[in-house]
Design an enzyme around this catalytic site. Structure first.
Site, PDB file in Angstrom:
ATOM      1  N   HIS A 269      25.917  14.377  12.693  1.00 27.06           N
ATOM      2  CA  HIS A 269      25.271  13.782  12.467  1.00 27.06           C
ATOM      3  C   HIS A 269      24.461  14.479  11.863  1.00 27.06           C
ATOM      4  O   HIS A 269      23.618  13.519  11.267  1.00 27.06           O
ATOM      5  CB  HIS A 269      24.620  13.750  13.985  1.00 27.06           C
ATOM      6  CG  HIS A 269      24.815  12.172  14.498  1.00 27.06           C
ATOM      7  ND1 HIS A 269      24.520  11.257  14.262  1.00 27.06           N
ATOM      8  CD2 HIS A 269      24.975  12.754  15.966  1.00 27.06           C
ATOM      9  CE1 HIS A 269      24.808  10.883  15.030  1.00 27.06           C
ATOM     10  NE2 HIS A 269      25.456  10.935  16.562  1.00 27.06           N
TER      11      HIS A 269
ATOM     12  N   HIS B 271      31.304  16.384  16.430  1.00 24.87           N
ATOM     13  CA  HIS B 271      29.893  15.088  16.316  1.00 24.87           C
ATOM     14  C   HIS B 271      28.878  15.380  16.428  1.00 24.87           C
ATOM     15  O   HIS B 271      28.518  14.853  15.392  1.00 24.87           O
ATOM     16  CB  HIS B 271      30.221  14.346  17.871  1.00 24.87           C
ATOM     17  CG  HIS B 271      29.803  13.101  18.296  1.00 24.87           C
ATOM     18  ND1 HIS B 271      30.526  12.017  17.997  1.00 24.87           N
ATOM     19  CD2 HIS B 271      28.206  13.000  18.460  1.00 24.87           C
ATOM     20  CE1 HIS B 271      29.030  10.888  18.272  1.00 24.87           C
ATOM     21  NE2 HIS B 271      27.768  11.972  18.416  1.00 24.87           N
ATOM     22  N   GLU B 272      27.951  16.623  16.756  1.00 22.09           N
ATOM     23  CA  GLU B 272      26.870  16.587  16.409  1.00 22.09           C
ATOM     24  C   GLU B 272      26.382  17.363  15.295  1.00 22.09           C
ATOM     25  O   GLU B 272      25.741  16.512  14.057  1.00 22.09           O
ATOM     26  CB  GLU B 272      25.692  17.436  17.825  1.00 22.09           C
ATOM     27  CG  GLU B 272      26.159  16.654  19.221  1.00 22.09           C
ATOM     28  CD  GLU B 272      26.082  15.451  19.515  1.00 22.09           C
ATOM     29  OE1 GLU B 272      24.581  14.535  18.116  1.00 22.09           O
ATOM     30  OE2 GLU B 272      25.765  14.765  20.409  1.00 22.09           O
TER      31      GLU B 272
ATOM     32  N   HIS C 259      24.798  14.018   7.772  1.00 27.94           N
ATOM     33  CA  HIS C 259      24.441  12.914   7.917  1.00 27.94           C
ATOM     34  C   HIS C 259      22.469  12.989   7.412  1.00 27.94           C
ATOM     35  O   HIS C 259      21.769  12.433   6.178  1.00 27.94           O
ATOM     36  CB  HIS C 259      24.196  11.867   8.582  1.00 27.94           C
ATOM     37  CG  HIS C 259      24.207  10.040   8.265  1.00 27.94           C
ATOM     38  ND1 HIS C 259      23.944   9.174   9.537  1.00 27.94           N
ATOM     39  CD2 HIS C 259      23.797   9.846   7.675  1.00 27.94           C
ATOM     40  CE1 HIS C 259      23.757   8.454   8.802  1.00 27.94           C
ATOM     41  NE2 HIS C 259      23.988   8.528   7.442  1.00 27.94           N
TER      42      HIS C 259
END
Length: 670
Positions: A465, A461-462, A468
């Site tokens: 980010h 998940h991290e 991105h």
């Protein structure tokens, strides 16, 4: 000596020189940087040239570079490796920064120039990104109170300053409660704990300087204890301490802070002409209105609650079969759910966990990024702020793309949770700069460090980010990377979690810590088959938190947030044995700052999109389909906030999604 924070950083890729920075450097560097930034603002307002995009909006984009060089390292260290001096600096910096930016947003001469450019926008021949930056800049000034005058203007400054102080105090109180509590475990207190949980308890004791194993309030330590400990009395003691964080009375109690924060937010919104804070906050998000958020949460709540209630009946029966009378309690749920998972799926976390080594999961996240986006990761030997940190040079086709830093282990100086931030964001104006991105997690130490499946999901998940940020390809920093609508920012991160579930990824990287053998296919199938197990519980605890957050802000601010929280949960029919994921005194997402206030729903809003987005890969050539990966980077990851979020998603997928894929993905619908 020259302050290293104010010097040119002669380091690989311009990384902050952490080995040269001392805590004593921050305060004087901040004062200098604030004065420099204000000088840049004064230069914009004092120019005799007519307002233009270049001399006003672009000049604002270029201003504050020195300030970023001070704040980037400081907030990274204050959040992940705090100490009394850094905590004191945070308390000092928060109102100072709030006052600084309030002065800029209330600068009438500056706002008049921005407004003049805005009014002339149709004649300026701007690019799409420039039009977006202009709109966001103008809207930001208006929403910050630039149009206010007199007493209203002064009151807005006071509110912003006070909210900054309250947010910092809330975070520090929570950290103090998490840091100070622990439960020492004697020889007879370890019953039921598997080897990895025992090792984590010993490591936690070492970190605290205790001779022996302990349970702390770090999620990576307490959750396994609640899952496996056969000592119901100790589970109750640990659980009650966990949910009491921020509500223990005394100097670290957050309840009065929450009440004042909600009141000030309401006043702030009303000064700007909104009926309440939720109306103000959601105006700029994809959801737009509180009713749209409420509908999403309600659509998910009922099937989730039905599943949770059905599960609670089964778990309660298991407890009674053990000879335990009374109701199933929150400190019982994880214990019996773990036993039931083993029965239903023949899946034991103690058997699974050795296959999820931290280093192998890092490799897996990198390998997926390589297959999807052509990225390569080479370790960097550079000084960082803590010995636990690691850094990598990220390249594509031999060209430097970013620096990625990972800080993975729990420690007393680190606030709880997991997060991603950019110490430097990607931009091309006023000069090209590549991002320096950091992932911070709170995994238990071990030799080797072992993750739960949920921990591995957090890592992916991290890193979503981080991608991105790292793949951002825009001109202006204000729309770079994760600078997007709050209910869109979780799309890349939650989407990336899906690659952990790809069988070929687990087959290659889920290797046993002792034997090095890959996870047996039968076990892999059990892990994937149980991916939606206990989803009623996890959905209920999340949606309850999101609904409380929404109702706190959509209406008059409650004088007693705890009483209002209880009222909301009663109205929802909250199952007795499940608590909110984040009760009000621990709800840092909402009360440590404005980021997720009236916006905790955004994880689920994004999940509607991520379920649909991954389905597009499955409908094409599979999880590593090159065309879908190219479209994901081109239309979402590289674009940052340079276009409207809905526009970006439609460009990628061809349409907006419905809630059906989310319910199916969570196992709450056929």
């Amino acid at each position: 000596m020259t302050n290293p924070l104010l010097s040119t950083w002669d380091t690989p890729f311009g990384i902050a020189p952490f080995n040269l920075i001392s805590d004593d450097d921050f305060a004087p560097a901040l004062d200098t940087a604030l004065a420099s930034h204000m000088g840049e603002i004064d230069a914009i307002t004092s120019t005799v040239d007519a307002p233009s995009f270049s001399n006003t909006v672009e000049a604002l984009e270029a201003a504050g570079a020195q300030l970023e060089c001070v704040l980037g390292p400081f907030f990274a260290m204050a959040g992940a490796d705090s100490n009394p001096q850094r905590e004191a600096l945070q308390r000092d910096f928060s109102p100072k920064l709030a006052a600084h930016f309030s002065e800029i947003s209330a600068n009438s001469a500056l706002f008049s120039r921005v407004a003049a450019v805005w009014d002339a926008r149709d004649s300026l021949d701007l690019t799409d990104e420039q039009q977006r930056v202009l709109m966001l800049t103008h809207r930001g000034f208006v929403r910050s109170g630039a149009a206010l005058t007199g007493a209203d203007e002064q009151r807005m400054k006071e509110i912003k300053a006070r909210l900054a102080v309250l947010g910092t105090q809330f975070t520090q109180n929570l950290l103090a409660d998490e840091r100070d509590w622990y439960l020492e475990l004697g020889e007879g207190d370890m019953a039921g704990l598997p080897d990895f949980a025992v090792a984590a308890a010993h490591a936690a004791g070492q970190e605290k300087g205790v001779d022996g194993p302990i349970v702390t309030l770090s999620r990576s330590v307490i959750v396994p204890f609640l899952q496996f400990s056969t000592r119901r009395d100790l589970r109750e003691q640990a659980y009650k301490a966990w949910v009491a964080r921020g509500a223990n009375g005394g100097d670290t109690d957050n309840r009065a802070i929450a009440a004042e924060t909600l009141s000030l937010r309401e006043e702030r919104a009303q000064l700007l002409g909104y009926s309440n804070f939720a109306q103000y906050k959601l105006e700029t998000e994809m959801a737009k209105t509180p009713d749209a958020v409420r509908k999403l949460l309600s659509d998910v709540w009922e099937p989730a609650k039905a599943q949770a209630n059905a599960d609670a009946w089964v778990l309660g029966q298991m407890m009674r079969d053990d000879g335990v009378n009374g109701d199933l309690e929150p400190w019982d749920w994880r214990f019996y759910a773990e036993r039931r998972r083993k029965d239903l799926h023949d899946l034991d976390e103690a058997e699974v966990k050795p296959y999820f080594q931290l280093d192998r999961m890092i490799e897996a996240s990198f390998d997926c990024a390589s297959k999807l986006f052509g990225l390569s990761f080479k370790p960097l030997d550079v000084p960082l702020y803590h010995d636990d940190c690691r850094a990598w040079d990220v390249t594509r086709d031999g060209e430097h793309v970013a620096v990625f830093i990972g800080d993975y282990f729990a420690r007393g100086s680190k606030r709880s949770g997991a997060w991603c931030s950019a110490m430097r964001a990607q931009a091309k104006y006023p000069q090209a700069q590549t991002p320096v991105v950091i992932n911070v997690c709170n995994f238990a130490k071990g030799d080797p460090a072992l993750l739960s499946y949920d921990d591995a999901r957090t890592l992916f998940h991290e890193f979503g980010h981080a991608l991105h940020q790292m793949l951002s390809d825009v001109t202006y920093e204000s729309v770079s990377g994760t600078s997007v609508a709050r209910d869109f920012v979780e799309l890349p991160s939650q989407l990336y979690e899906h690659w952990l579930e790809v069988p070929e990824v687990l087959a290659e990287f889920a290797t046993h810590a002792k034997t090095g053998q890959p996870m047996p296919r039968t076990l892999l199938e059990k892990v994937l088959g149980a991916a939606t197990y206990d989803m009623g519980f996890s959905t209920v605890e999340y949606v309850a938190s999101a609904m409380v957050d929404l109702e706190f802000h959509d209406g008059s601010a409650p004088a007693d947030p705890m009483a209002r929280q209880a009222e909301i949960l009663t109205q929802m029919g909250m199952p007795h044995a499940i608590a909110m994921r984040h009760a009000t005194p621990q709800f840092a997402h909402v009360f440590s700052g404005d980021g997720y206030s009236s916006g905790y729903y955004s994880y689920m809003w994004s999940e509607v999109m991520d379920a649909d987005a991954f389905a597009s890969f499955e409908e094409a050539g599979g999880a590593f389909d090159t065309e879908r990966a190219k479209a994901l980077e081109e239309h979402i990851l590289s674009k940052g906030g340079s276009l409207d979020a809905a526009e970006l998603y439609v460009a990628f997928r061809g349409r907006l999604p419905g809630v059906e894929a989310l319910l199916k993905g969570r196992g709450l619908a056929a």
